[in-house]
Scaffold this motif. Sequence first.
Motif, short mmCIF file in Angstrom:
data_model
loop_
_atom_site.label_atom_id
_atom_site.label_comp_id
_atom_site.label_asym_id
_atom_site.label_seq_id
_atom_site.Cartn_x
_atom_site.Cartn_y
_atom_site.Cartn_z
N PRO A 216 0.97 -1.71 0.14
CA PRO A 216 -0.02 -0.17 0.03
C PRO A 216 0.62 1.29 -0.21
CG PRO A 216 -0.15 -1.28 2.15
CD PRO A 216 0.72 -1.83 1.81
N GLY A 217 1.99 1.33 0.89
CA GLY A 217 2.74 2.38 0.74
C GLY A 217 3.69 2.74 -0.78
N THR A 218 3.60 2.25 -1.50
CA THR A 218 3.95 2.07 -2.93
C THR A 218 2.83 2.61 -3.38
OG1 THR A 218 5.37 0.32 -2.62
CG2 THR A 218 5.39 0.95 -4.84
N ILE A 219 1.98 2.11 -3.52
CA ILE A 219 0.81 2.05 -4.12
C ILE A 219 0.00 4.44 -4.59
CG2 ILE A 219 -1.37 1.99 -4.66
CD1 ILE A 219 -0.88 -0.73 -5.13
N ILE A 220 0.29 3.75 -2.57
CA ILE A 220 0.51 5.26 -2.23
C ILE A 220 0.79 7.15 -2.96
CG2 ILE A 220 -0.52 7.47 -0.87
CD1 ILE A 220 -1.67 4.85 1.08
N LEU A 221 2.48 5.97 -2.61
CA LEU A 221 3.40 6.64 -3.27
C LEU A 221 2.55 7.22 -5.24
CD1 LEU A 221 6.67 6.63 -1.22
CD2 LEU A 221 5.23 9.03 -1.22
N TYR A 222 2.68 6.26 -5.21
CA TYR A 222 2.30 6.10 -6.98
C TYR A 222 1.10 6.95 -6.91
CZ TYR A 222 1.44 5.05 -11.60
OH TYR A 222 0.85 4.89 -13.25
N PHE A 223 0.26 7.29 -6.47
CA PHE A 223 -0.97 8.02 -6.57
C PHE A 223 -0.16 9.31 -6.47
CE2 PHE A 223 -3.47 4.18 -6.92
CZ PHE A 223 -3.81 3.71 -8.34
N TYR A 224 0.61 9.41 -6.13
CA TYR A 224 1.20 10.78 -5.47
C TYR A 224 2.31 11.46 -6.39
CZ TYR A 224 -2.17 11.70 -1.85
OH TYR A 224 -3.12 12.44 -1.20
N GLY A 225 2.49 10.71 -7.17
CA GLY A 225 3.74 10.48 -8.39
C GLY A 225 3.54 11.84 -9.09
N ARG A 226 2.36 12.94 -9.59
CA ARG A 226 2.40 13.57 -9.94
C ARG A 226 2.53 14.94 -9.07
NH1 ARG A 226 -3.34 12.21 -12.19
NH2 ARG A 226 -2.49 11.57 -13.89
N ASP A 227 1.60 14.98 -7.87
CA ASP A 227 1.83 15.67 -7.24
C ASP A 227 4.06 16.18 -6.68
OD1 ASP A 227 0.60 14.49 -6.55
OD2 ASP A 227 -0.39 15.76 -4.90
N LEU A 228 4.51 14.93 -6.55
CA LEU A 228 6.11 14.87 -6.30
C LEU A 228 7.11 15.35 -7.87
CD1 LEU A 228 6.86 11.61 -5.05
CD2 LEU A 228 7.73 13.76 -3.81
N ASN A 229 6.07 15.03 -8.23
CA ASN A 229 6.82 15.67 -10.23
C ASN A 229 7.19 17.59 -10.20
OD1 ASN A 229 7.51 13.50 -11.56
ND2 ASN A 229 5.63 13.29 -12.68
N ILE A 230 5.20 17.91 -9.98
CA ILE A 230 5.61 19.14 -9.88
C ILE A 230 6.08 19.81 -8.52
CG2 ILE A 230 3.58 20.97 -10.18
CD1 ILE A 230 1.29 19.21 -10.96
N MET A 231 6.02 19.10 -7.61
CA MET A 231 7.17 20.23 -6.27
C MET A 231 8.51 19.84 -6.75
SD MET A 231 5.23 18.41 -3.13
CE MET A 231 4.07 17.85 -2.51
N VAL A 232 8.55 19.99 -8.01
CA VAL A 232 10.49 20.47 -8.21
C VAL A 232 10.28 21.80 -7.93
CG1 VAL A 232 9.97 19.55 -11.06
CG2 VAL A 232 12.07 19.26 -9.91
N PHE A 233 10.01 22.04 -8.83
CA PHE A 233 8.99 23.72 -8.94
C PHE A 233 8.77 24.31 -7.82
CE2 PHE A 233 7.78 21.98 -13.33
CZ PHE A 233 8.59 22.68 -13.91
#
Lengths: 418, 342
Positions: B210-227
């Motif tokens: 579940p940890g990996t799956i949740i992080l996967y669904f927050y992948g877009r957020d992580l991408n954008i946070m690079v800015f």
Amino acid sequence: MPIECENISFNYWTKLVLKDISLQFGKGHLYGILGPNGSGKTTLLKVLCGILKSKYGQVVVDEFNIKKMNISDIAKKIAVVEQSTSIDFDYSVKEIVKMGRFTHIGRFSKETSEEKKIINELLEQFNLIELENRGFNTLSGGEQQKVIIARAIAQQSKILLLDEPTTHLDLNYQIEFMERLRKYVNDGIIVIIVIHDVNLATQFCDKIVLLKEGRVIAFGNREEIITRKNLKLIYNIDVIVRKNPFSNSIYIIPHKIEFPTSMRYDNNSKPKKIHIVAGGGATSKILPKLNDCDVSVGIVNVLDDDYILANELNYKIISEAPFSPITDSSSEELKTILKNVDLIILANIPFGITNLKNLEILNESNKKIVLFERNPIEERDFTEGIATTIYNNLKSKSNVKTINNLHDLFNFIESMEE
Amino acid sequence: MNQIKKLVLIFIFFFLFLSIIIALSIGSVQIEFFKILAIILDQIGFPIDEIWTSGEQVIILELRLPRVLMSVVVGAMLAVAGVAAQGLFRNPIVDPYIIGIASAAGCGVSLCVVLGFASLLGLFTIPLVSFLFAMLAIIIIYKLSQTRYRMSMTVLLLAGIAFSFFFSAFTSFILYFSEEKVHYILSYLMGSFWGTSWVDLYIVFIVMIPGTIILYFYGRDLNIMVFGDDNAQSIGVNVEQSKRIILIIMTLLTSTAVAFCGSIGFVGLIIPHFMRLLVGSDNRKLIPYSAVGGGLLLLWADVLARNLISPLEIPVGIFTALLGGPFFVYLVVQKKKSGELM
């Protein structure tokens, strides 16, 4: 109004950065926010898009108070482009543009073909198709800026806020960029831009907000806002405002005010009365510095550079229609003025048939006259010797002094007794 | 190059499966390859004639299989936590170990063991204590490094190092006064998969998936946070909430791994880096591929650890550190060359 702020005040800790700001932004305009460093421009932008929340006053977007909107709803209405963008992980151009679609795609869903179409259209519109797989960090500053704008446009928001987007761009990119913004304005997007370059702002923004120390000094159409008085108030610098003959927009030329101290008259002493015979831009370095004297200029032709300058400086001008010789009525006007002046300055101007009359009138005067001479009269004489004769006669008179450089000229004016 | 990348990505899953079978066949007792396949197929439910001895079955099913799977699952956890940490802190030279999470968790576990609370709440005591300690450390470090506008990497690393030292010192202090448990705690702290049971595996597994799956669904957020936070918020990311969730999941993954296997450093640093070269920075690709990559790395590290000087075992954490130390230096040098260190 799609976006407005009412009585906004904002403070960082104890420092009040925005003071009671009320502004309305409507469709069809490109708004420029101008002001010196630390005047609160960026803070205002951040309050407008809800990143900073003001304790006093409110920002209203489409009738909603921004404090009550959630982040994704704000993002659907307002897109923001920040000052400069650097990223530690390299993403491809396409990936970055896609990020703009964040609020339009559910967390648990994949991008539909509809989404892919939108992205491809945007990439095409920004000429980024060839770069779509390139890493962002390998792009030039101009290209990076383009990608970031494309990302903001991908949000499909009706309001676009930009914080000094042109600062790192070359001149050609600046113009291309501002023209692109104008295009969005024409498409119905409200564009609000914080900008440093006053000339760029006046060329492209039709509404200007002037900020100083967190207050709005002026807000309105650029012609009414970009004035000598306002800019002096904001930047503490004297400028000349002119109309750009090509685009009909206005532009400014800043110049430093550095009066010799004694030339600033006290309130109880009368300003020195000085008349300057000008023409052909010969007085561009003299006129601005006589700001505190009672100056008259002439006789010059309308549209002459010196006429325009004197006009901007609000000096009295005796003028003639372009390219026409001096008429009797202006000759009389000049004679009347010369009776009351403390000093007459004859600038280093060329003489032709049209302005020869100036020289003749000066020759009759017994007031104190300074001949400001940079080139010998022979080089400036286009009257086959007539001007030279009068000039040399004038030069030999006892009330006439010849000065060759600006420094001496200003010293002379300064030391002059009233 | 692109062709090679694609091939690697296609075969990486297959390679992981193959590696598991090979790893099962390596050990002090030689068991043939086909026997292993037969035992596993028999377990899954295929009717296969018994060609193996019951001893071989026990070795495979009770000793090697849980251990091999554990190394894969823990490797995946650590790599995914590494992706999350690097994305969250916007820095490619961060991993959950460098910023002190692991030493905090390790300290908690040691304390628990020494004080004899190890089974106070049953099986979940150690993972829970480990998580609480790690969470405590990460919250303090995170708050410290958060300035008004952005995260200060210098403060983050300094605070991380300070916490690492603090918790390591505290652990040493505990060890110093616990004579009879010193060896147990020490070998645990060095990181090892020795004595993994199926129950351990189940617990780790139900955290990892579940940890990996949740992080996967927050992948877009992580991408954008690079800015950066402000930028990400203006794109529509609920930065504070996303950060909190990602931070908790990252800490949970790391602390669970530490609770069962001790500190196995650098997996979370090396794997995300390596995978970024193959799939790019998009976290929704990076997370699953890093999971597989992390699994592979730890699987083979453990094979080496238990066979290199068999019958003695080397703690697997020593291997990854031997690999990761130089790699970290390499990264720092690379960053220094490009002039963007911190």
